[in-house]
Design an enzyme around this catalytic site. Structure first.
Site, PDB file in Angstrom:
ATOM      1  CB  SER A  80      -1.195   0.004   1.260  1.00 19.54           C
ATOM      2  OG  SER A  80      -1.981   0.969   0.903  1.00 19.54           O
ATOM      3  CG  ASP A 207      -7.237  -3.511  -3.104  1.00 18.56           C
ATOM      4  OD1 ASP A 207      -7.812  -2.688  -2.463  1.00 18.56           O
ATOM      5  OD2 ASP A 207      -6.025  -3.524  -3.173  1.00 18.56           O
ATOM      6  CG  HIS A 235      -5.694  -2.569   0.353  1.00 22.42           C
ATOM      7  ND1 HIS A 235      -5.161  -2.241  -0.946  1.00 22.42           N
ATOM      8  CD2 HIS A 235      -5.026  -1.658   1.182  1.00 22.42           C
ATOM      9  CE1 HIS A 235      -4.022  -1.325  -0.864  1.00 22.42           C
ATOM     10  NE2 HIS A 235      -4.108  -0.872   0.293  1.00 22.42           N
TER      11      HIS A 235
END
Length: 256
Positions: A80, A207, A235
Site C-alpha cells: 500500500s 481490492d 487490499h
C-alpha cells in the site's frame, strides 16, 4: 537464490505485525524475512504528530539498509503506501536493493504524492473535508492536520473484504494513525537512481481500497519489469491470500 533477505514494509496504519503469515512462510522456505516498523507505526512509539517528512517516516528502513554489509542486497516488499517508502529507498540507496516489489502499492511517479493515488480512489474531498472524523489535529484545529486514521466501520469494506475474521480482529486492535506529512509530500524520483531499480508489481483483484483499475493505471504510467495478479485478494493479501502472495514472492526472487 542469490538474495535471501526480504525486507517487508507495511502500509498506512499497519506495522511489522501484519506480515506474520508471510514471515512464517518465508522462514519455512529457508529465506530471511525482516519486517520493520516505520516511524510512529507498530511498536515504534514516536508521536506521529512529530513525523512530518518521508525522510523521518522511512528512517527505520533507510537505517537498516545502510547497516547492511557492503556487498549485501535485499528484496524490498512494500504494501500500500509502503510502496512510497520503497521508492524513496530506491532513490537513496539503489545499490542495496536487488528487487523492489510493490504489493497493491502506491508506485508513484516523480513529483507525485503517495496519497494522491488514494485520493483519486476514495474521493479526497470526503476524507479530507474539515468534518472528517479521520483527521487528527496534533497541533490544534487551526493548523493543518497531522495524522489520519480510517474509521473502524470503513476499514472492513475497504481493506478486509476477503480477510479471515481473526486477522481483521488483530488489525482492529493493532492499527495506528498515520502521519499525514509523509503521505502528502511530493517524491523526487530520478532516472539515475530510482530508475535503475528492478521493480515488480503485485495486483490484488478484489481490492476496494486501491481498485484494480487504479493499480492498472499505476503500472501503465510507470511500467515495472513484471506484473503479477492475485485473484480473490482484498487490499491485504498477507491476510486473505498468504499462499498466493508467498508463491509470487518466491517467483520474483528467482528471476535472474
Amino acid at each position: 537464490m542469490k538474495t535471501k533477505k526480504f525486507v517487508l514494509v507495511h502500509g498506512e496504519g499497519f506495522g511489522a505485525w501484519c506480515w506474520y503469515k508471510s514471515i512464517a512462510l518465508l522462514e519455512e522456505t529457508g529465506l530471511l524475512p525482516i519486517a520493520l516498523d516505520l516511524t510512529g507505526s507498530g511498536i515504534d512509539l514516536t508521536d506521529i504528530n512529530k513525523v512530518s517528512t518521508m525522510a523521518e517516516y522511512s528512517k527505520p528502513l533507510i537505517d537498516f539498509l545502510q547497516k547492511l554489509p557492503e556487498d549485501e542486497k535485499v528484496i524490498l516488499v512494500g504494501h500500500s503506501s509502503g510502496g512510497a517508502c520503497v521508492s524513496y529507498a530506491l532513490e537513496h540507496l539503489p545499490q542495496k536493493i536487488s528487487k523492489a516489489v510493490y504489493l497493491c502499492a502506491t508506485m508513484i511517479s516523480d513529483g507525485q504524492r503517495p496519497f494522491d493515488v488514494f485520493a483519486e480512489e476514495l474521493g479526497s474531498a470526503e476524507i479530507f473535508s474539515p468534518e472528517s472524523k479521520a483527521l487528527i489535529y496534533g497541533n490544534g484545529q487551526d493548523n493543518p492536520p497531522t495524522g489520519f486514521m480510517f474509521e473502524k466501520q470503513h476499514m472492513h469494506g475497504l481493506y478486509f473484504n476477503q480477510s479471515p475474521a481473526k486477522d481483521v480482529a488483530l488489525a482492529m486492535v493493532s492499527m495506528r494513525p498515520i502521519p499525514l506529512g509523509p503521505m502528502t509530500e511530493k517524491l523526487s524520483l530520478s532516472a539515475k537512481q530510482y530508475g535503475t531499480g528492478r521493480r515488480f508489481y503485485v495486483q490484488t483483484l478484489d481490492d476496494n481500497a486501491l481498485s484494480p483499475d487504479v493499480q492498472e493505471k499505476l503500472v501503465r504510467e510507470n511500467p515495472p519489469e513484471g506484473v503479477f495478479k492475485i485473484k480473490g485478494s482484498d487490499h491485504c493479501p498477507f491476510f486473505s491470500k498468504p499462499q498466493s502472495l508467498h508463491k509470487i514472492l518466491l517467483e520474483i526472487a528467482q528471476i535472474a
